[in-house]
Design an enzyme around this catalytic site. Sequence first.
Site, PDB file in Angstrom:
ATOM      1  N   SER A  60       0.866  -1.190   0.000  1.00 16.77           N
ATOM      2  CA  SER A  60       0.000   0.000   0.000  1.00 16.77           C
ATOM      3  C   SER A  60       0.898   1.234   0.000  1.00 16.77           C
ATOM      4  O   SER A  60       2.078   1.149   0.402  1.00 16.77           O
ATOM      5  CB  SER A  60      -0.842  -0.011   1.279  1.00 16.77           C
ATOM      6  N   TYR A 117      -2.425  -1.689  10.362  1.00 21.68           N
ATOM      7  CA  TYR A 117      -2.348  -1.787   8.901  1.00 21.68           C
ATOM      8  C   TYR A 117      -1.013  -1.237   8.403  1.00 21.68           C
ATOM      9  O   TYR A 117      -0.323  -1.849   7.584  1.00 21.68           O
ATOM     10  CB  TYR A 117      -3.520  -1.001   8.308  1.00 21.68           C
TER      11      TYR A 117
HETATM   12  P1  NAD Z   1     -11.395  -6.267  -0.618  1.00 20.33           P
HETATM   13  O1  NAD Z   1     -12.046  -6.245   0.715  1.00 20.33           O
HETATM   14  O2  NAD Z   1     -12.217  -5.967  -1.843  1.00 20.33           O
HETATM   15  O3  NAD Z   1     -10.667  -7.676  -0.840  1.00 20.33           O
HETATM   16  C1  NAD Z   1     -10.011  -8.360   0.211  1.00 20.33           C
HETATM   17  C2  NAD Z   1      -9.906  -9.825  -0.147  1.00 20.33           C
HETATM   18  O4  NAD Z   1      -9.292 -10.518   0.963  1.00 20.33           O
HETATM   19  C3  NAD Z   1     -11.273 -10.482  -0.384  1.00 20.33           C
HETATM   20  O5  NAD Z   1     -11.197 -11.408  -1.444  1.00 20.33           O
HETATM   21  C4  NAD Z   1     -11.515 -11.211   0.941  1.00 20.33           C
HETATM   22  O6  NAD Z   1     -12.378 -12.335   0.816  1.00 20.33           O
HETATM   23  C5  NAD Z   1     -10.082 -11.664   1.272  1.00 20.33           C
HETATM   24  N1  NAD Z   1      -9.947 -12.083   2.662  1.00 20.33           N
HETATM   25  C6  NAD Z   1     -10.369 -11.433   3.784  1.00 20.33           C
HETATM   26  N2  NAD Z   1     -10.113 -12.191   4.871  1.00 20.33           N
HETATM   27  C7  NAD Z   1      -9.522 -13.339   4.426  1.00 20.33           C
HETATM   28  C8  NAD Z   1      -9.023 -14.519   5.066  1.00 20.33           C
HETATM   29  N3  NAD Z   1      -9.096 -14.673   6.403  1.00 20.33           N
HETATM   30  N4  NAD Z   1      -8.483 -15.484   4.300  1.00 20.33           N
HETATM   31  C9  NAD Z   1      -8.401 -15.349   2.946  1.00 20.33           C
HETATM   32  N5  NAD Z   1      -8.860 -14.256   2.287  1.00 20.33           N
HETATM   33  C10 NAD Z   1      -9.404 -13.271   3.027  1.00 20.33           C
HETATM   34  O7  NAD Z   1     -10.175  -5.238  -0.520  1.00 20.33           O
HETATM   35  P2  NAD Z   1      -9.246  -4.582  -1.642  1.00 20.33           P
HETATM   36  O8  NAD Z   1      -9.519  -3.132  -1.582  1.00 20.33           O
HETATM   37  O9  NAD Z   1      -9.340  -5.292  -2.934  1.00 20.33           O
HETATM   38  O10 NAD Z   1      -7.798  -4.851  -0.991  1.00 20.33           O
HETATM   39  C11 NAD Z   1      -6.934  -5.881  -1.424  1.00 20.33           C
HETATM   40  C12 NAD Z   1      -5.499  -5.590  -0.948  1.00 20.33           C
HETATM   41  O11 NAD Z   1      -5.097  -4.333  -1.474  1.00 20.33           O
HETATM   42  C13 NAD Z   1      -5.349  -5.488   0.574  1.00 20.33           C
HETATM   43  O12 NAD Z   1      -4.135  -6.067   0.973  1.00 20.33           O
HETATM   44  C14 NAD Z   1      -5.345  -3.983   0.818  1.00 20.33           C
HETATM   45  O13 NAD Z   1      -4.630  -3.653   1.979  1.00 20.33           O
HETATM   46  C15 NAD Z   1      -4.619  -3.511  -0.426  1.00 20.33           C
HETATM   47  N6  NAD Z   1      -4.877  -2.081  -0.749  1.00 20.33           N
HETATM   48  C16 NAD Z   1      -6.117  -1.653  -1.105  1.00 20.33           C
HETATM   49  C17 NAD Z   1      -6.323  -0.299  -1.430  1.00 20.33           C
HETATM   50  C18 NAD Z   1      -7.665   0.262  -1.881  1.00 20.33           C
HETATM   51  O14 NAD Z   1      -7.790   1.488  -2.022  1.00 20.33           O
HETATM   52  N7  NAD Z   1      -8.675  -0.553  -2.156  1.00 20.33           N
HETATM   53  C19 NAD Z   1      -5.227   0.582  -1.343  1.00 20.33           C
HETATM   54  C20 NAD Z   1      -3.979   0.094  -0.956  1.00 20.33           C
HETATM   55  C21 NAD Z   1      -3.812  -1.252  -0.672  1.00 20.33           C
END
Ligand code: NAD
Length: 273
Positions: A155, A168
């Site tokens: 991130s 986080y």
């Molecule tokens: P999201 O909530 O859409 O997806 C998260 C995924 O993780 C889902 O598929 C969920 O089922 C899975 N998950 C949750 N708990 C779990 C477990 N115990 N075992 C296995 N899988 C599990 O979120 P996102 O926005 O797509 O984020 C994905 C990654 O990107 C994360 O690591 C997040 O920190 C990072 N990120 C997101 C953003 C953003 O703006 N969306 C920005 C920076 C980083």
Amino acid sequence: MTVQPLAELKAAAPLAGRVAIVTGSTSGIGLGIARALADAGADIVLNGLGDANMIDTVRGQLADTHSVRVDYNGADLMQADGAVRLVDDTLSRFGCADILVNNAGIQHVSPIEDFPAAKWDAILALNLSAAFHSIRTAFGPMKEAGWGRIVNVASAHGLVASPYKSAYIAAKHGILGLTKTVALEGARHGVTCNAICPGYVWTPLVENQIEDTAKARGISREDVIENILLAAQPSKKFASVDEIGALAVFLCSEGGQSITGTALPVDGGWTAQ
Ligand code: NAD
């Protein structure tokens, strides 16, 4: 010494014959990465939580659209043995796990003095330790094969901090350290390890935050987007999951073979400030 021919670097399906595990790929960024890797020809192992029918529909669509093999593995990555099982099951089913994308993650926002210890443990377990356990299990076979690609979805918060996100931000900074170490250990074995550092990306998670914040503050969606979510993102635009997917494909392709140990921001200039 061998130099990769240009034609190979530009192949239409650069990842054909590769097997990719993408954690947390039932939604958002993980699903975007899984789609992009499948589009590049890789067989995919999906993982994550969610409704069984929805997941099966996604699995079927990916397989049909891209003519690749797509499996789903529901391992709970909050547990160390879940991450180990995800990789071991893939090795048994496909005979290899060439590409490992550690993407699953959760968030909790709270001042440090009120931050629940259980949330700290859960965030560290999923956002950091799960990547350690999966890499540890996949690394030996990658080394033996002389080829491997590990992509950790960190991130912008792996590079800079914001208040109220202690667990986080600690986990995301931690995964950048893990990325560099694994890169050094893989460098002589054809195994690269890099981190993608997104700023705000348009996912269902963020869409919900917009609605909730607009209601809670009595302001418009546009205000929430411009003045709250994208306050730190100079482009004033969300990145898309497709952009993150395209970068993951490049890192996994032969064109990415000398890129290792990096933390690549996809953040509209956030961390340039
Ligand atoms: P999201 O909530 O859409 O997806 C998260 C995924 O993780 C889902 O598929 C969920 O089922 C899975 N998950 C949750 N708990 C779990 C477990 N115990 N075992 C296995 N899988 C599990 O979120 P996102 O926005 O797509 O984020 C994905 C990654 O990107 C994360 O690591 C997040 O920190 C990072 N990120 C997101 C953003 C953003 O703006 N969306 C920005 C920076 C980083």
